[in-house]
Design a protein around this motif. Structure first.
Motif: not given
Length: 149
Positions: A64-65, A67, A70, A85, A133, A135, A140, A142
């Motif tokens: 979930s974290r 982003d 990426i 994912r 980063k 956000i 998250f 990134i």
């Protein structure tokens, strides 16, 4: 003539009251908007250390974290792909100031809104780099490079 004056007075009162009501409603809306803005402004950023522990111990939280999509990729010999994912590999080793992993070099850059950690073995083709980063007051991942040539 008297009924005309009464009608005009009644119309004036209704008009005055409705204008006054609108001003009160506008004032309430302005107050709500200001309070909402101030609460967002004072909302504190997520603590990185708490995030770091949870991110590296809870696979659902981790995904979930990240982003997606990426930056970065997985490279192992001739195999190479970008992270999605579906091909994500759970990261279990938390970000650390110092590391006890023998032959690897390690660097860590930390600011209030960006963390960059890198592991590598000089002249070997092995390098792992990850970037986190902040956000909207949440951390998250990134970017993640996992290179092993």
């Amino acid at each position: 003539m008297k009924s005309c004056k009464t009608f005009t007075l009644a119309a004036f009162c209704i008009f005055f009251l409705s204008c006054n009501k609108n001003k009160v409603e506008e004032s309430n809306l302005d107050s709500q908007t200001k309070n909402s803005f101030e609460s967002k402004k004072t909302e504190t950023a997520e603590n990185f250390e708490e995030f770091n522990k949870k991110f590296h111990s809870d696979s659902i939280f981790q995904v979930s974290r990240v982003d997606f999509p990426i930056e970065g990729k997985h490279v192992s010999g001739f195999e190479q792909y970008n992270w999605t994912r579906k091909n994500w590999e759970f990261l279990a080793i938390p970000v650390a100031e110092k590391t006890e992993i023998g032959e690897y070099e390690h660097s860590l850059i930390k600011t209030d809104s960006l963390i960059i950690e890198r592991f590598w073995i000089p002249d070997s083709g092995f390098e792992v780099e990850r970037q986190f980063k902040l956000i909207n007051n949440k951390w998250f991942l990134i970017s993640y490079n996992d290179i092993n040539l």
